[in-house]
Structure formats: C-alpha cells, structure tokens
Design a protein around this motif. Sequence first.
Motif, mmCIF file in Angstrom:
data_model
loop_
_atom_site.group_PDB
_atom_site.id
_atom_site.type_symbol
_atom_site.label_atom_id
_atom_site.label_comp_id
_atom_site.label_asym_id
_atom_site.label_seq_id
_atom_site.Cartn_x
_atom_site.Cartn_y
_atom_site.Cartn_z
ATOM 1 N N GLY A 85 0.756 -1.242 0.000
ATOM 2 C CA GLY A 85 0.000 0.000 0.000
ATOM 3 C C GLY A 85 0.784 1.289 0.000
ATOM 4 O O GLY A 85 0.190 2.373 -0.023
ATOM 5 N N ASP A 86 2.100 1.219 0.008
ATOM 6 C CA ASP A 86 2.914 2.429 0.064
ATOM 7 C C ASP A 86 4.205 2.174 -0.708
ATOM 8 O O ASP A 86 4.884 1.158 -0.473
ATOM 9 C CB ASP A 86 3.213 2.793 1.519
ATOM 10 C CG ASP A 86 3.975 4.101 1.644
ATOM 11 O OD1 ASP A 86 3.335 5.136 1.902
ATOM 12 O OD2 ASP A 86 5.218 4.086 1.487
ATOM 13 N N GLU A 87 4.560 3.081 -1.593
ATOM 14 C CA GLU A 87 5.729 2.867 -2.441
ATOM 15 C C GLU A 87 7.025 2.866 -1.634
ATOM 16 O O GLU A 87 7.981 2.155 -1.968
ATOM 17 C CB GLU A 87 5.762 3.922 -3.544
ATOM 18 C CG GLU A 87 4.589 3.779 -4.514
ATOM 19 C CD GLU A 87 4.621 4.794 -5.643
ATOM 20 O OE1 GLU A 87 5.644 5.489 -5.795
ATOM 21 O OE2 GLU A 87 3.610 4.893 -6.379
ATOM 22 N N ARG A 88 7.089 3.626 -0.548
ATOM 23 C CA ARG A 88 8.281 3.617 0.295
ATOM 24 C C ARG A 88 8.431 2.274 1.007
ATOM 25 O O ARG A 88 9.551 1.776 1.191
ATOM 26 C CB ARG A 88 8.219 4.745 1.307
ATOM 27 C CG ARG A 88 8.254 6.151 0.700
ATOM 28 C CD ARG A 88 7.902 7.186 1.742
ATOM 29 N NE ARG A 88 6.560 6.946 2.293
ATOM 30 C CZ ARG A 88 6.075 7.585 3.353
ATOM 31 N NH1 ARG A 88 6.803 8.492 3.980
ATOM 32 N NH2 ARG A 88 4.847 7.304 3.783
ATOM 33 N N THR A 89 7.312 1.695 1.406
ATOM 34 C CA THR A 89 7.347 0.376 2.046
ATOM 35 C C THR A 89 7.816 -0.685 1.065
ATOM 36 O O THR A 89 8.590 -1.572 1.421
ATOM 37 C CB THR A 89 5.957 0.020 2.596
ATOM 38 O OG1 THR A 89 5.534 1.032 3.516
ATOM 39 C CG2 THR A 89 5.980 -1.324 3.297
ATOM 40 N N ILE A 90 7.345 -0.586 -0.172
ATOM 41 C CA ILE A 90 7.800 -1.513 -1.210
ATOM 42 C C ILE A 90 9.315 -1.457 -1.338
ATOM 43 O O ILE A 90 10.003 -2.490 -1.365
ATOM 44 C CB ILE A 90 7.151 -1.173 -2.561
ATOM 45 C CG1 ILE A 90 5.643 -1.395 -2.506
ATOM 46 C CG2 ILE A 90 7.772 -2.016 -3.680
ATOM 47 C CD1 ILE A 90 4.902 -0.860 -3.720
ATOM 48 N N SER A 91 9.855 -0.248 -1.412
ATOM 49 C CA SER A 91 11.304 -0.077 -1.571
ATOM 50 C C SER A 91 12.068 -0.640 -0.380
ATOM 51 O O SER A 91 13.071 -1.351 -0.546
ATOM 52 C CB SER A 91 11.619 1.404 -1.756
ATOM 53 O OG SER A 91 13.006 1.608 -1.886
ATOM 54 N N ALA A 92 11.581 -0.358 0.834
ATOM 55 C CA ALA A 92 12.266 -0.835 2.038
ATOM 56 C C ALA A 92 12.253 -2.351 2.118
ATOM 57 O O ALA A 92 13.279 -2.979 2.413
ATOM 58 C CB ALA A 92 11.605 -0.225 3.286
ATOM 59 N N LEU A 93 11.109 -2.956 1.847
ATOM 60 C CA LEU A 93 11.003 -4.418 1.924
ATOM 61 C C LEU A 93 11.815 -5.084 0.827
ATOM 62 O O LEU A 93 12.502 -6.087 1.065
ATOM 63 C CB LEU A 93 9.538 -4.834 1.826
ATOM 64 C CG LEU A 93 9.275 -6.338 1.905
ATOM 65 C CD1 LEU A 93 9.722 -6.907 3.240
ATOM 66 C CD2 LEU A 93 7.795 -6.637 1.671
ATOM 67 N N SER A 94 11.766 -4.528 -0.369
ATOM 68 C CA SER A 94 12.510 -5.099 -1.486
ATOM 69 C C SER A 94 14.002 -5.159 -1.179
ATOM 70 O O SER A 94 14.669 -6.171 -1.432
ATOM 71 C CB SER A 94 12.262 -4.272 -2.750
ATOM 72 O OG SER A 94 12.991 -4.794 -3.845
ATOM 73 N N ALA A 95 14.529 -4.082 -0.619
ATOM 74 C CA ALA A 95 15.965 -4.039 -0.297
ATOM 75 C C ALA A 95 16.324 -5.098 0.736
ATOM 76 O O ALA A 95 17.381 -5.756 0.630
ATOM 77 C CB ALA A 95 16.332 -2.644 0.212
ATOM 78 N N GLN A 96 15.475 -5.298 1.725
ATOM 79 C CA GLN A 96 15.778 -6.264 2.780
ATOM 80 C C GLN A 96 15.687 -7.700 2.269
ATOM 81 O O GLN A 96 16.531 -8.539 2.583
ATOM 82 C CB GLN A 96 14.824 -6.063 3.961
ATOM 83 C CG GLN A 96 14.954 -4.712 4.642
ATOM 84 C CD GLN A 96 16.347 -4.446 5.177
ATOM 85 O OE1 GLN A 96 17.004 -5.341 5.701
ATOM 86 N NE2 GLN A 96 16.813 -3.219 5.023
ATOM 87 N N LEU A 97 14.670 -7.996 1.471
ATOM 88 C CA LEU A 97 14.541 -9.352 0.938
ATOM 89 C C LEU A 97 15.684 -9.685 -0.014
ATOM 90 O O LEU A 97 16.149 -10.826 -0.069
ATOM 91 C CB LEU A 97 13.194 -9.505 0.223
ATOM 92 C CG LEU A 97 11.939 -9.502 1.109
ATOM 93 C CD1 LEU A 97 10.692 -9.665 0.254
ATOM 94 C CD2 LEU A 97 12.004 -10.596 2.176
#
Length: 279
Positions: A85-97
């Motif tokens: 639901g949030d583009e910043r969350t997508i970016s943060a999660l993508s980097a961690q995974l």
Amino acid sequence: MVPVTPLIVAQDLSAVGRLSMTAALPVYAAAQVPVAALPTTLLSTQTEGFGQPVKVDSQQWLRDCFAHWRRAKLSFSGAVVGYLGDERTISALSAQLEMLALPQVVIDPVMADGGGLYPGLPMTYPEALVPLLNQATVMTPNWTELQFLTGGSASAHPTIAEVIARIDRLRTRFSNVNQVVITGVPNQNRVLTVFDDHHRWDVAATDRIAGHYYGAGDVFTAVLASALWHGNTLAEAVFTAVDATTTSILATRDSGIEPRFGMQLGAALTQVQQKNQTQ
C-alpha cells in the motif's frame, strides 16, 4: 532440538476485519507453518467500507527488524508478500529481501480488482512494485493485476489462450518467476484459476459466487504458500487453496455478517488442518 526456519509473512495488519494479516496467520497456524509476521502497515480498518483508515507506516521498523534478525543469526525458509500500500514500504522491503536471497518468494501483487486500482493507490503503484516482483519465484496476481503488470487492453471475458499469452508476457518481464497463478479469471458462470508451473499450465474452475469477499485473496495465498512450504506441487497447492477459499467464501456468505468485516475461516481452517495431517 529441531531448528526453526520461519516463513516471513509481510503484509498489512488491519485492526478491524479478518483479512490480510489477520486472515493469513490463522491459516499458517492451522497448517503448522512457523512464521515471522512482518506487518508492513498498521491500519485502523481495511481500506474499503469504513472511510479513510488511520495508518502507521513501518519503513524504519522494517529495516530495524531485519537488522535485528541478522544480528540474531536467524534463518528463513522463504517469504510471502501481500498488500503493502505504500511505495516507500515496497522499496524498504525489497531491499531487505534482496539481502536475504531466499529460496522461495511468493508475491501476491495486491493492488487492483474489477478493472481498477484499490482506493488510495496512485497510478505509479504497479511500476513501483517492479523491483520487488523481480525477486518473486511464485506470483499470484488476479486477472486485473495481471493486466496492470503486462499492459495493453484485455477482454472482460478472456479465453484461456489470452490468459496464457499474458502469463508468457509476465514471465518475460520477470524472469525469476517460474510458477504463476492467476486468480479470479471470469468465465461465464464460473471463475477460473489458471496456473503455470515451469511452462506447464492447468486450470481450476469453481462456480461464481455472487458478491465481493474482502480477504478471499489473502486466504488463497496463505493456503497456497502453506502447501508449497510443505513440499506440495503447484497443482496440489492450487487445488487445495481453491477448495479452502471457496469454503471460506461460502461460510462468509451464509453467516450474514457484513462482507467488509472479512472472511469466516472456521471450516476452511479445519480443511487445512486435515490436509496437513495427511501429508
């Protein structure tokens, strides 16, 4: 002692309603799948049916959480990603995974249904998902989401050939994906789930059930991911997920409870438990 390698479950947590995280966690418990619950956004209610929900974003918490897990030397068996639901969350999660390099990543690109994006999501949202989707080994978009991810106009009543052609386009765009499941494909009085396992496709069909059932996709993905975690084939996992989700939808319809409050899970969880006992 038996080592534990949890499955990361990353999606939003709604305080009211049995959908997203609150629908998924009971499924994993019934299937005896150990999880690391990672609420990506905290919501006062779901995003439809209650007005504008109060939201708490968790980008920094996500980063700190993964850092702690690394310090604790935790290992994970895979990840399942739902609504963010949030583009910043997508970016943060993508980097961690990406740093974890997990063997299996199931991503349900929850963003749209009925031909349009969910309330509050910008038109840039599908493109913002791309770096995360590049990490998926299994992807489970519905028919509308598949159209957003593959572009161009599409029929409201697609043929199987059209669905397969779009799956091929999805594979071309996201080369890491080797298993694709397309839910909610309209077909006269039926709804199809079309799935492709390393370029071998099949279809699961159910009768159309009138109404919209919030959280049905979350139940489906959780059952599917649980079955895959237990080593089932994609076909076995899809048919198990279709059966359990249909059971949950029928129970929700027959309960008389307002659909905006999400899914009724009791009978479906019994099915999941029984299936797990036979494995």
